[in-house]
Scaffold this active site. Structure first.
Site, PDB file in Angstrom:
ATOM      1  N   LYS A 153       0.849  -1.190   0.000  1.00  0.00           N
ATOM      2  CA  LYS A 153       0.000   0.000   0.000  1.00  0.00           C
ATOM      3  C   LYS A 153       0.881   1.235   0.000  1.00  0.00           C
ATOM      4  O   LYS A 153       2.011   1.217   0.493  1.00  0.00           O
ATOM      5  CB  LYS A 153      -0.887   0.028   1.245  1.00  0.00           C
ATOM      6  CG  LYS A 153      -2.165   0.836   1.070  1.00  0.00           C
ATOM      7  CD  LYS A 153      -3.206   0.064   0.267  1.00  0.00           C
ATOM      8  CE  LYS A 153      -4.542   0.788   0.293  1.00  0.00           C
ATOM      9  NZ  LYS A 153      -5.610  -0.004  -0.366  1.00  0.00           N
ATOM     10  N   VAL A 191     -20.920   7.989   1.888  1.00  0.00           N
ATOM     11  CA  VAL A 191     -21.568   7.778   0.595  1.00  0.00           C
ATOM     12  C   VAL A 191     -20.642   8.257  -0.518  1.00  0.00           C
ATOM     13  O   VAL A 191     -20.929   9.200  -1.243  1.00  0.00           O
ATOM     14  CB  VAL A 191     -22.936   8.499   0.507  1.00  0.00           C
ATOM     15  CG1 VAL A 191     -23.757   7.918  -0.651  1.00  0.00           C
ATOM     16  CG2 VAL A 191     -23.723   8.369   1.791  1.00  0.00           C
TER      17      VAL A 191
END
Length: 364
Positions: free
Chosen positions: A80, A181
């Site tokens: 990562k 969201v």
């Protein structure tokens, strides 16, 4: 922090610090394990409070990618990158091209992709300097933005978790509380809405909430209220650590299944979920759709083939929960067991092969 002590504790292979003064690049590449193959993991850009916090995040995320790729059945290790900076104002072409040169210097040990704070367009810039990048534009023959693939996998895993908790994988009529969201969870909301689930959403960005309310009839709550809502399923889809000492007493869901990485602040919080009788779909198993999708690029991308593989996340979550139930262990521990067994088996196989080869040479 004692970096070598931290690396040794969880057997990290390499940590690379990258800086480019002209562009403002400050990046940390963490490679956890390459037993199964080259380390594949995205590049996250975030405004970390301290450099130590950035290193800690890179290490945690890299290890998570090792386990994610192992359980997903991919021949890839885990790595990562985190870039320190504000993705809304600090990005520039020179930054990502300089970063691409660092990746090229690793000669294939690490392959990157987009993550929180980076985009398909950023990957295209990195691609100017290296071929060791996935999730680039479809014009290059790539899969593009992996968010829809991640969302599809989370949807499949959520259905499997629902079956374990409620006896049916139907989400029709179920109330799902979605925390965050973004691109992934907006698509997840679409799947849930189409199946007839009731949605409760929150996000620190009001425009993201408004979009879900308008598109899917979701009910909106403030970020500090989402964990306290009456719901069947809690879907953490923002940054990690939302399952912690402070939030656990308020959790009313019977299932935790979402797209975020590192959902448990500490492993003991996964144990607490298990003791509370809450079904937990381990994060790196359920959110593997994106990495499965971009990994398919390494064979020449085929969307139908990739999504067929992503659909198997349903089976992976089912298997993890079965192991958890049979052995009486938390779901996160069951998932870790699957990953560690696969890696250990290959290590033993390689060791035996090398030893046999040495014996053969010694007999000559």
């Amino acid at each position: 922090m004692e970096l070598f002590a931290a690396m040794g504790q969880h057997d990290y292979e390499q940590v690379l610090f990258c800086q480019d003064k002209a562009s403002g690049l400050k990046a940390i590449i963490a490679i956890h394990d390459t037993t199964l193959g080259p380390a594949l993991g995205g590049t996250r850009m975030w405004t970390y409070a301290t450099e130590e916090a950035a290193v800690t995040d890179a290490l945690r995320l890299a290890k998570g990618m090792t386990y994610k790729n192992a359980v997903a059945g991919l021949n890839l290790g885990g790595g990562k990158t985190v870039i320190i900076g504000d993705p809304k104002k600090d990005k520039n072409e020179a930054m990502f091209r300089a970063f691409g040169r660092y990746i090229q210097g690793l000669n294939g040990r690490y392959i990157t992709a987009e993550d929180v704070g980076t985009t398909e367009e950023d990957m295209d810039i990195i691609h100017q300097e290296t071929d060791y990048v996935t999730g680039i534009s479809a014009t290059y023959g790539s899969s593009g933005n992996p968010s829809p693939a991640t969302a599809f996998g989370v949807y499949q895993g959520m259905k499997a978790a629902a079956k374990a908790a409620f006896g049916s994988d139907s989400l029709s009529g179920r109330t799902v509380a979605v925390q965050g969201v973004g691109n992934v969870s907006f698509t997840l909301c679409k799947y849930l809405h189409e199946e007839g689930a009731r949605l409760i959403v929150t996000d620190i960005h009001k425009e993201a909430v408004a979009r879900a309310v308008e598109a899917y009839g979701a009910a909106a709550v403030n970020p500090d209220e989402i964990m306290k809502t009456d719901c069947d399923i809690y879907a953490p889809c923002a940054l990690g650590g939302t399952i912690n000492d402070e939030t656990l007493p308020h959790l009313r869901a019977k299932v935790v299944a979402g797209a975020a990485n590192n959902q448990l602040a500490e492993p003991r919080h996964g144990t607490a979920l298990h003791e509370m009788g809450i079904v937990y779909a381990p994060d790196y198993v359920i959110n593997a759709g994106g990495v499965i999708n971009i990994a398919d690029e390494l064979n020449g991308y085929n969307k139908e083939r990739a999504f067929k593989q992503i659909a198997k996340i349903y089976d992976s979550i089912t298997r993890v929960l079965e192991i958890s139930s049979l052995n009486g262990i938390p779901a996160y521990a069951a998932a870790d067991q699957l990953a560690e067994e696969r890696i250990a088996l290959l290590r033993r196989s390689r060791s035996t092969f090398l030893q046999n080869g040495q014996h053969a040479l010694s007999r000559r």
